[in-house]
Structures are given as C-alpha cells and as structure tokens.
Design a protein around this motif. Structure first.
Motif, PDB file in Angstrom:
ATOM      1  N   ASP A 128       7.875  -7.212  12.568  1.00  0.00           N
ATOM      2  CA  ASP A 128       7.780  -5.655  13.261  1.00  0.00           C
ATOM      3  C   ASP A 128       8.739  -4.946  12.218  1.00  0.00           C
ATOM      4  O   ASP A 128       8.819  -4.001  12.206  1.00  0.00           O
ATOM      5  CB  ASP A 128       8.445  -5.812  14.748  1.00  0.00           C
ATOM      6  CG  ASP A 128       8.291  -6.410  15.527  1.00  0.00           C
ATOM      7  OD1 ASP A 128       6.602  -6.068  15.543  1.00  0.00           O
ATOM      8  OD2 ASP A 128       8.400  -7.534  16.390  1.00  0.00           O
ATOM      9  N   ALA A 129       9.242  -5.536  11.104  1.00  0.00           N
ATOM     10  CA  ALA A 129      10.688  -4.892  10.644  1.00  0.00           C
ATOM     11  C   ALA A 129      10.044  -4.313   9.234  1.00  0.00           C
ATOM     12  O   ALA A 129      10.801  -3.804   8.479  1.00  0.00           O
ATOM     13  CB  ALA A 129      11.776  -5.724   9.763  1.00  0.00           C
ATOM     14  N   THR A 130       8.598  -4.146   9.132  1.00  0.00           N
ATOM     15  CA  THR A 130       8.630  -4.437   7.104  1.00  0.00           C
ATOM     16  C   THR A 130       7.875  -2.987   7.141  1.00  0.00           C
ATOM     17  O   THR A 130       6.755  -2.650   5.989  1.00  0.00           O
ATOM     18  CB  THR A 130       7.269  -5.449   7.326  1.00  0.00           C
ATOM     19  OG1 THR A 130       5.903  -5.879   7.556  1.00  0.00           O
ATOM     20  CG2 THR A 130       7.965  -6.603   6.999  1.00  0.00           C
ATOM     21  N   GLY A 131       7.409  -2.124   8.212  1.00  0.00           N
ATOM     22  CA  GLY A 131       6.686  -0.865   7.756  1.00  0.00           C
ATOM     23  C   GLY A 131       7.594   0.210   7.347  1.00  0.00           C
ATOM     24  O   GLY A 131       6.744   1.119   6.280  1.00  0.00           O
ATOM     25  N   GLY A 132       8.620  -0.054   6.860  1.00  0.00           N
ATOM     26  CA  GLY A 132       8.999   1.392   5.533  1.00  0.00           C
ATOM     27  C   GLY A 132       8.978   0.882   4.782  1.00  0.00           C
ATOM     28  O   GLY A 132       9.227   1.739   3.413  1.00  0.00           O
ATOM     29  N   PHE A 133       9.420  -0.701   3.940  1.00  0.00           N
ATOM     30  CA  PHE A 133       9.701  -1.037   3.033  1.00  0.00           C
ATOM     31  C   PHE A 133       8.440  -0.730   1.891  1.00  0.00           C
ATOM     32  O   PHE A 133       8.314   0.021   0.719  1.00  0.00           O
ATOM     33  CB  PHE A 133      10.034  -2.279   2.408  1.00  0.00           C
ATOM     34  CG  PHE A 133      11.014  -2.031   1.417  1.00  0.00           C
ATOM     35  CD1 PHE A 133      12.002  -1.960   0.545  1.00  0.00           C
ATOM     36  CD2 PHE A 133      10.277  -3.112   0.681  1.00  0.00           C
ATOM     37  CE1 PHE A 133      12.119  -2.182  -0.712  1.00  0.00           C
ATOM     38  CE2 PHE A 133      10.253  -4.070  -0.938  1.00  0.00           C
ATOM     39  CZ  PHE A 133      11.696  -2.734  -1.304  1.00  0.00           C
ATOM     40  N   ARG A 134       6.732  -1.093   2.365  1.00  0.00           N
ATOM     41  CA  ARG A 134       5.962  -1.309   1.261  1.00  0.00           C
ATOM     42  C   ARG A 134       5.895  -0.161   1.427  1.00  0.00           C
ATOM     43  O   ARG A 134       4.858   0.167  -0.080  1.00  0.00           O
ATOM     44  CB  ARG A 134       4.733  -2.361   2.414  1.00  0.00           C
ATOM     45  CG  ARG A 134       3.428  -2.202   1.747  1.00  0.00           C
ATOM     46  CD  ARG A 134       3.828  -2.609   0.042  1.00  0.00           C
ATOM     47  NE  ARG A 134       5.285  -3.851  -0.012  1.00  0.00           N
ATOM     48  CZ  ARG A 134       5.852  -3.972  -1.670  1.00  0.00           C
ATOM     49  NH1 ARG A 134       5.427  -3.527  -2.752  1.00  0.00           N
ATOM     50  NH2 ARG A 134       6.528  -5.298  -1.059  1.00  0.00           N
ATOM     51  N   PRO A 135       5.723   0.564   1.923  1.00  0.00           N
ATOM     52  CA  PRO A 135       5.436   2.534   1.697  1.00  0.00           C
ATOM     53  C   PRO A 135       6.081   2.946   0.650  1.00  0.00           C
ATOM     54  O   PRO A 135       6.019   3.440  -0.560  1.00  0.00           O
ATOM     55  CB  PRO A 135       5.319   3.255   2.519  1.00  0.00           C
ATOM     56  CG  PRO A 135       4.574   2.169   4.114  1.00  0.00           C
ATOM     57  CD  PRO A 135       6.020   0.623   3.519  1.00  0.00           C
ATOM     58  N   LEU A 136       7.114   2.255   0.658  1.00  0.00           N
ATOM     59  CA  LEU A 136       8.440   3.398  -0.487  1.00  0.00           C
ATOM     60  C   LEU A 136       8.106   2.907  -1.278  1.00  0.00           C
ATOM     61  O   LEU A 136       7.893   3.731  -2.602  1.00  0.00           O
ATOM     62  CB  LEU A 136       9.616   2.542   0.342  1.00  0.00           C
ATOM     63  CG  LEU A 136      11.315   3.461  -1.063  1.00  0.00           C
ATOM     64  CD1 LEU A 136      11.115   4.822  -0.435  1.00  0.00           C
ATOM     65  CD2 LEU A 136      12.399   2.552  -0.811  1.00  0.00           C
ATOM     66  N   VAL A 137       7.724   1.646  -1.227  1.00  0.00           N
ATOM     67  CA  VAL A 137       7.741   0.846  -3.069  1.00  0.00           C
ATOM     68  C   VAL A 137       6.280   1.308  -3.724  1.00  0.00           C
ATOM     69  O   VAL A 137       6.473   2.494  -5.185  1.00  0.00           O
ATOM     70  CB  VAL A 137       6.995  -0.577  -3.385  1.00  0.00           C
ATOM     71  CG1 VAL A 137       6.653  -1.192  -4.194  1.00  0.00           C
ATOM     72  CG2 VAL A 137       8.399  -1.126  -2.351  1.00  0.00           C
ATOM     73  N   ASP A 138       5.144   1.607  -3.071  1.00  0.00           N
ATOM     74  CA  ASP A 138       4.002   2.757  -2.968  1.00  0.00           C
ATOM     75  C   ASP A 138       4.103   3.312  -4.215  1.00  0.00           C
ATOM     76  O   ASP A 138       3.853   4.272  -4.943  1.00  0.00           O
ATOM     77  CB  ASP A 138       3.215   2.509  -2.479  1.00  0.00           C
ATOM     78  CG  ASP A 138       2.712   0.918  -1.694  1.00  0.00           C
ATOM     79  OD1 ASP A 138       2.675   0.284  -2.882  1.00  0.00           O
ATOM     80  OD2 ASP A 138       1.671   0.827  -0.645  1.00  0.00           O
ATOM     81  N   VAL A 139       4.921   4.651  -3.298  1.00  0.00           N
ATOM     82  CA  VAL A 139       5.321   5.671  -3.358  1.00  0.00           C
ATOM     83  C   VAL A 139       5.957   5.977  -4.664  1.00  0.00           C
ATOM     84  O   VAL A 139       5.676   6.387  -5.944  1.00  0.00           O
ATOM     85  CB  VAL A 139       5.837   6.139  -2.227  1.00  0.00           C
ATOM     86  CG1 VAL A 139       6.381   7.952  -3.432  1.00  0.00           C
ATOM     87  CG2 VAL A 139       5.166   7.126  -1.144  1.00  0.00           C
ATOM     88  N   ILE A 140       7.215   4.971  -4.765  1.00  0.00           N
ATOM     89  CA  ILE A 140       7.768   4.859  -5.961  1.00  0.00           C
ATOM     90  C   ILE A 140       7.030   4.447  -7.224  1.00  0.00           C
ATOM     91  O   ILE A 140       6.855   5.376  -8.358  1.00  0.00           O
ATOM     92  CB  ILE A 140       9.400   4.175  -6.205  1.00  0.00           C
ATOM     93  CG1 ILE A 140      10.329   4.744  -5.095  1.00  0.00           C
ATOM     94  CG2 ILE A 140       9.713   3.940  -7.234  1.00  0.00           C
ATOM     95  CD1 ILE A 140      11.186   3.377  -4.841  1.00  0.00           C
ATOM     96  N   ALA A 141       6.057   3.363  -6.632  1.00  0.00           N
ATOM     97  CA  ALA A 141       4.915   3.433  -8.375  1.00  0.00           C
ATOM     98  C   ALA A 141       3.648   4.680  -8.484  1.00  0.00           C
ATOM     99  O   ALA A 141       3.889   4.668  -9.838  1.00  0.00           O
ATOM    100  CB  ALA A 141       4.334   2.373  -7.678  1.00  0.00           C
ATOM    101  N   HIS A 142       3.669   5.357  -7.610  1.00  0.00           N
ATOM    102  CA  HIS A 142       2.997   6.262  -7.773  1.00  0.00           C
ATOM    103  C   HIS A 142       3.263   7.436  -8.706  1.00  0.00           C
ATOM    104  O   HIS A 142       3.251   8.109 -10.287  1.00  0.00           O
ATOM    105  CB  HIS A 142       2.855   7.361  -6.250  1.00  0.00           C
ATOM    106  CG  HIS A 142       1.928   8.335  -6.300  1.00  0.00           C
ATOM    107  ND1 HIS A 142       0.691   8.444  -6.924  1.00  0.00           N
ATOM    108  CD2 HIS A 142       2.800   9.814  -6.372  1.00  0.00           C
ATOM    109  CE1 HIS A 142       1.026  10.330  -6.975  1.00  0.00           C
ATOM    110  NE2 HIS A 142       1.775  10.747  -6.303  1.00  0.00           N
TER     111      HIS A 142
END
Length: 206
Positions: A128-142
């Motif tokens: 349940d706790a994984t919803g915020g980190f992966r999108p942040l990584v994707d934005v930084i990579a962009h």
C-alpha cells in the motif's frame, strides 16, 4: 427541505481528520472514535463512509499523495512551458520538504504509514505504501533526460539516487536545524547530479 450532502466533501473532511490524528499520535491513534471526534461528526457517520479502519487509512494515504501531485503540477505550470529542467526539479523536490506546517504534517503522516507497513500489520501493508516513490523517480528521470539527452546512460540509476537522497533530506528536514540548510543541500545535490555522469562525458583529448 433536507440539506444536500456532498459525499466527496464529507469523505475529504474525514481523511483530513485522520491526517490530523495521525500527525499527533501515529497510525494506531487513528480510530473511528478519535477520527469522528476530530471531524466533529458521529462514529456512525465515519463508519458509513468507511466501513473499516483499513478503508479510511488507504483513502487518507491516497489523499496525501494526490495533494502533493496537485501542488507539484501547479508549481511546475507556474514556471511556464520553457522552464529549465533544474528549475522544474527544484520546485518539485522543494515541495516535498516539510518547510511549513501542512507539509510537515504530511511528512509525519507518511512516515507513520511507512512504519506501519514495515511492521506487517493488517491495517496498512508494504504494497500500500509504494504509490508515491516510483512516480517521483519517473519524473526525475524525465528531467534528467532533458538535461543529458534522451539516450544518455545511467539516467534511471541517477534518478533513483536523487529520489533516495531527497527522501533522506525530507526526513532530516523535520529537525529545525536541518530545515534552514535544506534548500542549499538540494542545490548541492543538483550541482553533483544534473551534470553529465562520468561515463557520459567525452574522453579527454591527447
């Protein structure tokens, strides 16, 4: 004439109350009784909108992340379409820092969720706790690709590194002494990480 109730507004009032209760006492403090008292409504009404504690915890976690995403979008949009990648990353990552009461509360609440997930409880789980980190990584990579080029190597790893460093800085910023340094530390991170990685650089001339 009966008063019309906006159910989404009511649900939002309840999740806002959950955030307040959790910021004071952690996840275990968030019960139907404490949340109802904080929201100024009956326990039965909380139960009407959220049948279990897990349901209102999941809704609250989602509300915290959605609010952060809205803030990020507004801050980036205010920069304009031609914003430099570093400027966009600055406003996004600065928005994560608990530099005001609202963001401090959200950081404490997310910490409580993460701690609960680590203990393996039934009310809130690691999945349940994984919803915020992966999108942040994707934005930084962009934005790293905008800086280095679309085919530059090591972008994904560097995005992970920046995200983890930022998460650590967010935790440290809960301490007042670190809060004053946080913006400068972010700039230092950008100085180190937004330049091309060593393997990206051109070989030295003879």
């Amino acid at each position: 004439m009966p008063k019309l109730v906006d159910h989404e507004v009511r649900r939002r009032e309840i999740t806002t109350a959950v955030r307040t209760v959790m910021a004071r006492g952690g996840l275990e403090a968030a019960t139907f009784q404490s949340v109802a008292a904080e929201a100024g409504i009956s326990v039965r009404l909380v139960q009407y909108y959220f049948g279990t504690k897990r349901e209102f915890l999941l809704a609250t976690h989602r509300a915290v992340l959605e609010d952060a995403a809205i803030r990020f979008g507004q801050r980036v949009a205010a920069l304009g379409a031609d914003a430099a990648p570093r400027d966009a990353l600055r406003v996004i990552l600065t928005e994560l820092l608990p530099l005001d009461d609202g963001r401090r509360q959200d950081t404490i609440v997310l910490d409580a969720f993460h701690a609960a997930a680590l203990t393996g409880g039934e009310s809130f789980r690691m999945a349940d706790a994984t919803g915020g980190f992966r999108p942040l990584v994707d934005v930084i990579a962009h934005y790293l690709r905008q800086t280095r080029g679309p085919t530059a190597p090591a972008v994904d790893l560097d995005a992970e590194l920046i995200a983890f460093a930022t998460v650590g800085l967010v935790q440290a910023t809960l301490e007042p002494a670190t809060a004053a340094l946080a913006p400068a530390l972010l700039e230092r991170l950008f100085d180190r990480m937004l330049a091309p990685a060593p393997e990206d650089a051109a070989p030295p001339k003879n």
